[in-house]
Structure formats: structure tokens, C-alpha cells
Design a protein around this motif. Structure first.
Motif, PDB file in Angstrom:
ATOM      1  N   ILE A 180     -31.183 -74.228 -99.664  1.00 15.52           N
ATOM      2  CA  ILE A 180     -32.086 -73.118 -99.986  1.00 15.52           C
ATOM      3  C   ILE A 180     -31.551 -71.913 -99.235  1.00 15.52           C
ATOM      4  N   VAL A 181     -31.325 -70.838 -99.968  1.00 13.89           N
ATOM      5  CA  VAL A 181     -30.830 -69.609 -99.352  1.00 13.89           C
ATOM      6  C   VAL A 181     -31.916 -68.552 -99.437  1.00 13.89           C
ATOM      7  N   LEU A 182     -32.228 -67.977 -98.285  1.00 12.94           N
ATOM      8  CA  LEU A 182     -33.220 -66.914 -98.186  1.00 12.94           C
ATOM      9  C   LEU A 182     -32.485 -65.614 -97.893  1.00 12.94           C
ATOM     10  N   SER A 183     -32.912 -64.540 -98.552  1.00 15.76           N
ATOM     11  CA  SER A 183     -32.323 -63.236 -98.283  1.00 15.76           C
ATOM     12  C   SER A 183     -33.397 -62.178 -98.438  1.00 15.76           C
ATOM     13  N   ALA A 184     -33.101 -60.996 -97.911  1.00 25.77           N
ATOM     14  CA  ALA A 184     -34.057 -59.898 -98.014  1.00 25.77           C
ATOM     15  C   ALA A 184     -33.308 -58.577 -98.010  1.00 25.77           C
ATOM     16  N   ASP A 185     -33.973 -57.569 -98.528  1.00 26.63           N
ATOM     17  CA  ASP A 185     -33.485 -56.205 -98.395  1.00 26.63           C
ATOM     18  C   ASP A 185     -34.696 -55.316 -98.178  1.00 26.63           C
ATOM     19  N   THR A 186     -34.523 -54.283 -97.387  1.00 24.71           N
ATOM     20  CA  THR A 186     -35.600 -53.343 -97.081  1.00 24.71           C
ATOM     21  C   THR A 186     -35.041 -51.929 -97.161  1.00 24.71           C
ATOM     22  N   GLU A 187     -35.768 -51.071 -97.843  1.00 28.13           N
ATOM     23  CA  GLU A 187     -35.362 -49.669 -97.938  1.00 28.13           C
ATOM     24  C   GLU A 187     -36.571 -48.768 -97.777  1.00 28.13           C
ATOM     25  N   VAL A 188     -36.316 -47.575 -97.312  1.00 25.91           N
ATOM     26  CA  VAL A 188     -37.321 -46.524 -97.177  1.00 25.91           C
ATOM     27  C   VAL A 188     -37.202 -45.620 -98.399  1.00 25.91           C
ATOM     28  N   VAL A 189     -38.338 -45.283 -99.012  1.00 28.35           N
ATOM     29  CA  VAL A 189     -38.335 -44.467-100.232  1.00 28.35           C
ATOM     30  C   VAL A 189     -39.274 -43.277-100.062  1.00 28.35           C
ATOM     31  N   LEU A 190     -38.751 -42.104-100.335  1.00 29.84           N
ATOM     32  CA  LEU A 190     -39.541 -40.863-100.313  1.00 29.84           C
ATOM     33  C   LEU A 190     -39.173 -40.061-101.547  1.00 29.84           C
ATOM     34  N   ASP A 191     -40.185 -39.690-102.329  1.00 29.63           N
ATOM     35  CA  ASP A 191     -39.959 -38.900-103.553  1.00 29.63           C
ATOM     36  C   ASP A 191     -38.926 -39.555-104.465  1.00 29.63           C
ATOM     37  N   ASP A 192     -39.004 -40.870-104.622  1.00 29.35           N
ATOM     38  CA  ASP A 192     -38.116 -41.665-105.463  1.00 29.35           C
ATOM     39  C   ASP A 192     -36.669 -41.707-104.948  1.00 29.35           C
ATOM     40  N   GLU A 193     -36.422 -41.202-103.764  1.00 31.36           N
ATOM     41  CA  GLU A 193     -35.092 -41.268-103.161  1.00 31.36           C
ATOM     42  C   GLU A 193     -35.071 -42.416-102.163  1.00 31.36           C
ATOM     43  N   VAL A 194     -34.043 -43.258-102.262  1.00 30.43           N
ATOM     44  CA  VAL A 194     -33.881 -44.385-101.360  1.00 30.43           C
ATOM     45  C   VAL A 194     -33.080 -43.915-100.150  1.00 30.43           C
ATOM     46  N   PHE A 195     -33.678 -44.074 -98.968  1.00 31.25           N
ATOM     47  CA  PHE A 195     -33.024 -43.723 -97.716  1.00 31.25           C
ATOM     48  C   PHE A 195     -32.424 -44.995 -97.142  1.00 31.25           C
ATOM     49  N   GLY A 196     -31.141 -45.134 -97.219  1.00 30.48           N
ATOM     50  CA  GLY A 196     -30.478 -46.288 -96.625  1.00 30.48           C
ATOM     51  C   GLY A 196     -30.266 -46.068 -95.139  1.00 30.48           C
ATOM     52  N   LYS A 197     -29.209 -46.652 -94.622  1.00 24.62           N
ATOM     53  CA  LYS A 197     -28.872 -46.493 -93.208  1.00 24.62           C
ATOM     54  C   LYS A 197     -28.101 -45.186 -93.048  1.00 24.62           C
TER      55      LYS A 197
ATOM     56  N   VAL B  23     -30.522 -56.066-104.856  1.00 22.73           N
ATOM     57  CA  VAL B  23     -29.652 -56.238-103.689  1.00 22.73           C
ATOM     58  C   VAL B  23     -30.024 -57.532-102.945  1.00 22.73           C
ATOM     59  N   ALA B  24     -31.309 -57.770-102.745  1.00 22.42           N
ATOM     60  CA  ALA B  24     -31.743 -58.999-102.059  1.00 22.42           C
ATOM     61  C   ALA B  24     -31.331 -60.236-102.845  1.00 22.42           C
ATOM     62  N   ARG B  25     -31.493 -60.196-104.169  1.00 24.40           N
ATOM     63  CA  ARG B  25     -31.092 -61.335-105.012  1.00 24.40           C
ATOM     64  C   ARG B  25     -29.576 -61.555-104.936  1.00 24.40           C
ATOM     65  N   ASP B  26     -28.817 -60.463-104.981  1.00 28.01           N
ATOM     66  CA  ASP B  26     -27.352 -60.582-104.889  1.00 28.01           C
ATOM     67  C   ASP B  26     -26.933 -61.201-103.556  1.00 28.01           C
ATOM     68  N   LYS B  27     -27.645 -60.853-102.475  1.00 34.89           N
ATOM     69  CA  LYS B  27     -27.352 -61.441-101.166  1.00 34.89           C
ATOM     70  C   LYS B  27     -27.597 -62.949-101.186  1.00 34.89           C
ATOM     71  N   ALA B  28     -28.707 -63.360-101.791  1.00 33.67           N
ATOM     72  CA  ALA B  28     -29.021 -64.795-101.863  1.00 33.67           C
ATOM     73  C   ALA B  28     -27.965 -65.541-102.666  1.00 33.67           C
ATOM     74  N   ARG B  29     -27.584 -64.982-103.785  1.00 36.76           N
ATOM     75  CA  ARG B  29     -26.569 -65.647-104.622  1.00 36.76           C
ATOM     76  C   ARG B  29     -25.226 -65.706-103.903  1.00 36.76           C
ATOM     77  N   ALA B  30     -24.863 -64.632-103.203  1.00 34.70           N
ATOM     78  CA  ALA B  30     -23.608 -64.629-102.443  1.00 34.70           C
ATOM     79  C   ALA B  30     -23.669 -65.668-101.324  1.00 34.70           C
ATOM     80  N   GLY B  31     -24.841 -65.852-100.745  1.00 30.71           N
ATOM     81  CA  GLY B  31     -25.014 -66.830 -99.673  1.00 30.71           C
ATOM     82  C   GLY B  31     -24.859 -68.261-100.126  1.00 30.71           C
ATOM     83  N   MET B  32     -25.027 -68.514-101.415  1.00 35.94           N
ATOM     84  CA  MET B  32     -24.909 -69.879-101.959  1.00 35.94           C
ATOM     85  C   MET B  32     -23.462 -70.386-101.952  1.00 35.94           C
ATOM     86  N   ALA B  33     -22.506 -69.482-101.904  1.00 36.72           N
ATOM     87  CA  ALA B  33     -21.089 -69.865-102.011  1.00 36.72           C
ATOM     88  C   ALA B  33     -20.712 -70.881-100.940  1.00 36.72           C
TER      89      ALA B  33
END
Length: 188
Positions: free
Chosen positions: A63-80, A46-56
Motif C-alpha cells: 500500500i502506497v500513501l502519498s499527499a500533496d499540499t498547495e496554497v491557493v489564492l485567487d485561483d493561483e497555486v503558490f508552490g514552494k 500530483v498526489a496520485r502521480d506520487k503514489a503511482r511512482a512509489g509503487m515501482a
């Protein structure tokens, strides 16, 4: 010139805090985990896709910087959380447990792309239903991975942090600075 492919005010604030000059570009990237995708791979993709989309539409030397952060519990990703019920359910699951917060930062310039990964372990205190209801009612859980903000009232929920405070916020400053130095961008 450095561009930040993010709509997050926290990421903008953290870059400004370390003296990095940048312009923000808004990107809209789908954030859907494939069934066979590990949490780290998902966050990185997801972070890489954001950086590539930002290049457009940017200059070739941008130079395009991007990041993604997620919370993980028991292999489950908790988004927003989608709503108050979702935020409540997430916080109940996190209560009294240790989870991981995965932050991945990408920098892209032309065909060059590099990343840094930061994994932190966060232990929540045991939360009562009243604790959770009051926190959800504050509005702070919305728009935040895992339904909490470590830099706000959410700090009162956290018993122990092993790792990066800024990584849990959404942009691990140490890893970001290290990555940007490799692209010739130095904190001010």
C-alpha cells in the motif's frame, strides 16, 4: 506493508504521531499545473502521480500513501518559493487575506486507488514589510507551499484557521486515517 511516497519530514512525523508503521520511499514527480486544470484537480493529480511512482519495485500487495499540499489564492497555486524575493512576494500577496490550503491524500494498492481531499481556509494578519523580511530571513519559508509553516514561526502570521491544522502542515491526519482504515491500516 505501508509505504509513504514522500520526502517530507512533516508527513513522516504526522504518520508516526498517530502510530502508523511505514517505510518511506523517495519519488520525484513533476509538479506543473496545466493551464486549464483546477487547483483541486492539480493537487490531486500530483498526489496520485506520487503514489503511482512509489509503487515501482514494490510487492504487488504493498500500500502506497502519498499527499500533496498547495496554497491557493485567487485561483493561483503558490508552490514552494524559489528564493527570498519569491517568498517575500508570496507573503505580501497573502498578507491580510484569506487563502485556501488544499491537501489531497492518495492510497494505492495494486489496481485500487482512493483519495481524500481536505480544504482549509487560512486568514493571514496584515503583515508589515519588516514582519515579512524577518520571517523570510528566518529561512522557514523555503521548501514550504505558500512560503510559510503553520507548525513553526509561521503560526504568528495566521489570524484565523478554518479547517485542518495538519492539512495545512501537509498531511491531514483525520482524512489520512479514514483513508487508511479503508485499506485495513489502523492508527496505533
Amino acid at each position: 506493508m505501508l509505504y509513504l511516497a514522500s520526502q517530507s519530514p512533516r508527513r513522516r512525523q504526522l504518520l508516526e504521531q498517530i502510530g502508523i508503521a511505514f517505510e518511506a520511499v523517495n519519488v520525484d514527480v513533476p509538479e506543473v499545473r496545466s493551464p486549464d486544470e483546477s487547483p483541486v484537480h492539480y493537487v490531486s493529480r500530483v498526489a496520485r502521480d506520487k503514489a503511482r511512482a512509489g509503487m515501482a519495485g514494490l510487492p504487488a500487495d504493498a500500500i502506497v500513501l502519498s499527499a500533496d499540499t498547495e496554497v491557493v489564492l485567487d485561483d493561483e497555486v503558490f508552490g514552494k518559493p524559489a528564493d527570498a524575493a519569491d517568498a517575500t512576494a508570496m507573503l505580501k500577496r497573502l498578507s491580510g487575506r484569506t487563502h485556501e490550503t488544499i491537501s489531497v491524500v492518495w492510497a494505492v494498492q495494486g489496481t485500487r486507488a482512493e483519495s481524500e481531499v481536505c480544504v482549509s481556509r487560512v486568514r493571514f494578519a496584515s503583515l508589515s514589510d519588516d514582519d515579512i523580511a524577518a520571517y523570510v530571513a528566518s529561512g522557514e519559508p523555503f521548501g514550504r507551499a505558500g512560503a510559510y509553516a503553520i507548525q513553526g514561526r509561521g503560526a504568528t502570521l495566521i489570524e484565523h484557521l478554518e479547517g485542518s491544522f495538519t492539512g495545512v502542515m501537509g498531511l491531514p491526519v483525520y482524512e489520512t486515517a479514514r483513508l487508511l482504515r479503508r485499506f485495513g491500516v489502523r492508527p496505533g
